[in-house]
Design an enzyme around this catalytic site. Structure first.
Site, PDB file in Angstrom:
ATOM      1  N   ASN A  55      27.674  20.496 101.321  1.00 44.38           N
ATOM      2  CA  ASN A  55      26.518  19.682 100.957  1.00 44.38           C
ATOM      3  C   ASN A  55      26.679  19.196  99.524  1.00 44.38           C
ATOM      4  O   ASN A  55      26.724  20.004  98.594  1.00 44.38           O
ATOM      5  CB  ASN A  55      25.228  20.500 101.073  1.00 44.38           C
ATOM      6  CG  ASN A  55      24.898  20.847 102.506  1.00 44.38           C
ATOM      7  OD1 ASN A  55      24.264  20.083 103.198  1.00 44.38           O
ATOM      8  ND2 ASN A  55      25.354  22.007 102.958  1.00 44.38           N
ATOM      9  N   GLU A  85      15.987  13.247 107.112  1.00 42.38           N
ATOM     10  CA  GLU A  85      15.675  14.297 106.143  1.00 42.38           C
ATOM     11  C   GLU A  85      14.743  13.816 105.028  1.00 42.38           C
ATOM     12  O   GLU A  85      14.663  14.432 103.966  1.00 42.38           O
ATOM     13  CB  GLU A  85      16.985  14.840 105.553  1.00 42.38           C
ATOM     14  CG  GLU A  85      17.882  15.472 106.599  1.00 42.38           C
ATOM     15  CD  GLU A  85      19.231  15.857 106.037  1.00 42.38           C
ATOM     16  OE1 GLU A  85      19.314  16.893 105.352  1.00 42.38           O
ATOM     17  OE2 GLU A  85      20.208  15.127 106.282  1.00 42.38           O
ATOM     18  N   TYR A 128      13.327  25.722 106.058  1.00 42.54           N
ATOM     19  CA  TYR A 128      12.222  25.101 105.337  1.00 42.54           C
ATOM     20  C   TYR A 128      10.852  25.734 105.552  1.00 42.54           C
ATOM     21  O   TYR A 128       9.901  25.361 104.893  1.00 42.54           O
ATOM     22  CB  TYR A 128      12.177  23.604 105.678  1.00 42.54           C
ATOM     23  CG  TYR A 128      13.465  22.929 105.282  1.00 42.54           C
ATOM     24  CD1 TYR A 128      13.840  22.857 103.943  1.00 42.54           C
ATOM     25  CD2 TYR A 128      14.333  22.405 106.233  1.00 42.54           C
ATOM     26  CE1 TYR A 128      15.030  22.259 103.567  1.00 42.54           C
ATOM     27  CE2 TYR A 128      15.527  21.806 105.862  1.00 42.54           C
ATOM     28  CZ  TYR A 128      15.868  21.739 104.524  1.00 42.54           C
ATOM     29  OH  TYR A 128      17.042  21.154 104.147  1.00 42.54           O
ATOM     30  N   GLU A 138      30.452  23.587 106.453  1.00 41.07           N
ATOM     31  CA  GLU A 138      30.257  22.232 105.947  1.00 41.07           C
ATOM     32  C   GLU A 138      30.040  22.286 104.441  1.00 41.07           C
ATOM     33  O   GLU A 138      29.902  23.366 103.856  1.00 41.07           O
ATOM     34  CB  GLU A 138      29.068  21.552 106.624  1.00 41.07           C
ATOM     35  CG  GLU A 138      27.740  22.230 106.397  1.00 41.07           C
ATOM     36  CD  GLU A 138      26.590  21.522 107.119  1.00 41.07           C
ATOM     37  OE1 GLU A 138      26.845  20.797 108.093  1.00 41.07           O
ATOM     38  OE2 GLU A 138      25.455  21.714 106.690  1.00 41.07           O
ATOM     39  N   ARG A 162      27.490  22.585  97.540  1.00 40.55           N
ATOM     40  CA  ARG A 162      27.241  23.871  98.185  1.00 40.55           C
ATOM     41  C   ARG A 162      28.152  23.975  99.402  1.00 40.55           C
ATOM     42  O   ARG A 162      28.079  23.144 100.309  1.00 40.55           O
ATOM     43  CB  ARG A 162      25.773  23.980  98.607  1.00 40.55           C
ATOM     44  CG  ARG A 162      25.296  25.404  98.822  1.00 40.55           C
ATOM     45  CD  ARG A 162      23.919  25.429  99.460  1.00 40.55           C
ATOM     46  NE  ARG A 162      23.999  25.136 100.879  1.00 40.55           N
ATOM     47  CZ  ARG A 162      23.077  24.459 101.559  1.00 40.55           C
ATOM     48  NH1 ARG A 162      22.019  23.962 100.955  1.00 40.55           N
ATOM     49  NH2 ARG A 162      23.221  24.258 102.864  1.00 40.55           N
ATOM     50  N   SER A 219      20.456  19.334 107.515  1.00 41.11           N
ATOM     51  CA  SER A 219      19.265  20.171 107.700  1.00 41.11           C
ATOM     52  C   SER A 219      19.145  20.727 109.106  1.00 41.11           C
ATOM     53  O   SER A 219      18.058  21.057 109.567  1.00 41.11           O
ATOM     54  CB  SER A 219      17.980  19.393 107.331  1.00 41.11           C
ATOM     55  OG  SER A 219      17.957  19.101 105.954  1.00 41.11           O
ATOM     56  N   ASP A 256      29.161  25.930 102.642  1.00 39.02           N
ATOM     57  CA  ASP A 256      28.608  26.878 103.609  1.00 39.02           C
ATOM     58  C   ASP A 256      29.718  27.463 104.476  1.00 39.02           C
ATOM     59  O   ASP A 256      30.611  26.731 104.928  1.00 39.02           O
ATOM     60  CB  ASP A 256      27.575  26.189 104.503  1.00 39.02           C
ATOM     61  CG  ASP A 256      26.358  25.710 103.725  1.00 39.02           C
ATOM     62  OD1 ASP A 256      26.136  26.204 102.596  1.00 39.02           O
ATOM     63  OD2 ASP A 256      25.639  24.834 104.238  1.00 39.02           O
ATOM     64  N   GLY A 309      19.559  20.952  98.966  1.00 38.60           N
ATOM     65  CA  GLY A 309      18.119  20.989  98.766  1.00 38.60           C
ATOM     66  C   GLY A 309      17.736  21.596  97.430  1.00 38.60           C
ATOM     67  O   GLY A 309      18.385  22.505  96.932  1.00 38.60           O
TER      68      GLY A 309
END
Length: 302
Positions: free
Chosen positions: A264, A13, A209, A262, A247, A142, A249, A268
């Site tokens: 994070n 990443e 992205y 998951e 974060r 990602s 999800d 990002g």
């Protein structure tokens, strides 16, 4: 205060990390902070390039960055840093550990099996999960090398590809539904964002992205669902010992049942990223959000 924005790294990443880091550097309050861009190209850089900074603002993603390694080094050097500590970072980076902790805490997550490199693929166990399944690197991010597998004959090839990126691979029951992301900042859930990929079947690398790869909108969930989602997000944040921000999800089935996907710990921070969009719904601009991350991280005793 001299802030080092640490980006790059050695994971798959790296390019996303560079985008996150540059975005932070562009938007940080330079009247308040003395800012230095620190690009990590090899592991030794984390020791050699951080000398003289007062605070490390982490924009790293993936292994050696999001997995607690860098946090441990900075802690040893006595340099304050942003976000979660080493233990939480390591647990959240390892999806098998994440899901084991969630299961232990009674928090809903899809059933799964985890493979190490020398393990044989147990097709009977996969059949118990039921197709389709998701195959992905256990420590990846990602959505790199992530596949939705609909029949047994595809398993071997997808597992082999995932092993090119990691020494462990997860096979997880695919939960069909709408993906949402729930940023948690300082023990409170921020506005929920719904994610609708325009390409592919899920929020993959392209959706994340590429400009226009997905539609990401702040949503107001139905009251009872919102309450359950908030409860699960905060319980997940606590169970995994997260600090400052993370974060969470989730996927919500058509019947309205949420599952944790998951967590994070270093989400990002590019122009397409989700936490800045959630913060904007609270009238918190990107510069203010960065300042909040720095200030709240400084309050954490390590």
């Amino acid at each position: 205060m001299k802030i080092g924005v640490i980006m790059g790294g050695i994971s798959s990443e790296r390019e996303i990390s560079l985008k996150s880091g540059m975005s932070i550097v562009e938007n940080i309050d330079k009247e308040k902070y003395d800012v230095e861009s620190i690009i990590i190209d090899k592991k030794e850089d984390i020791i050699n390039k951080v000398k003289g900074i007062d605070f490390a603002l982490l924009a790293l993603h993936g292994k050696f960055g999001e997995d607690g390694t860098v946090q441990s080094v900075l802690q040893t050097l006595g340099i304050a840093y942003s976000g979660c500590g080493p233990l939480s970072s390591a647990m959240c980076m390892d999806k098998d550990v994440t899901k084991s902790m969630l299961k232990s805490a009674g928090i809903r997550t899809a059933p799964w099996i985890n493979l190490r490199e020398d393990d044989n693929v147990d097709y009977d166990e996969i059949n118990k999960l039921g197709y389709p399944v998701v195959v992905k690197p256990t420590h990846g991010g990602s959505s790199v090398a992530t596949f939705i597998v609909k029949e047994e004959k595809q398993i071997e090839e997808c597992v082999a590809e995932a092993f090119k990126w990691d020494n462990e691979v997860m096979i997880e029951k695919f939960i069909k539904g709408d993906e949402i992301t729930c940023p948690v900042f300082a023990d409170k859930m921020m506005p929920v964002i719904a994610i609708k990929p325009k390409k592919g079947e899920f929020f993959d690398f392209t959706s994340k992205y590429e400009d226009g790869g997905s539609e990401e909108i702040v949503v107001e969930l139905e009251k009872s669902l919102h309450e359950e989602v908030e409860k699960m997000a905060l319980e997940t944040y606590k169970a995994l010992k997260c600090e400052v921000y993370s974060r969470v999800d989730m996927i919500v089935t058509s019947e309205g049942t949420p599952y944790i996907l998951e967590v994070n710990t270093l989400p990002g921070m590019t122009k397409n990223s989700l936490i800045p969009k959630s913060a904007a719904a609270l009238n918190i601009g990107f510069t203010q959000l960065i300042d909040m991350i720095i200030q709240d991280s400084l309050k954490v005793q390590r």
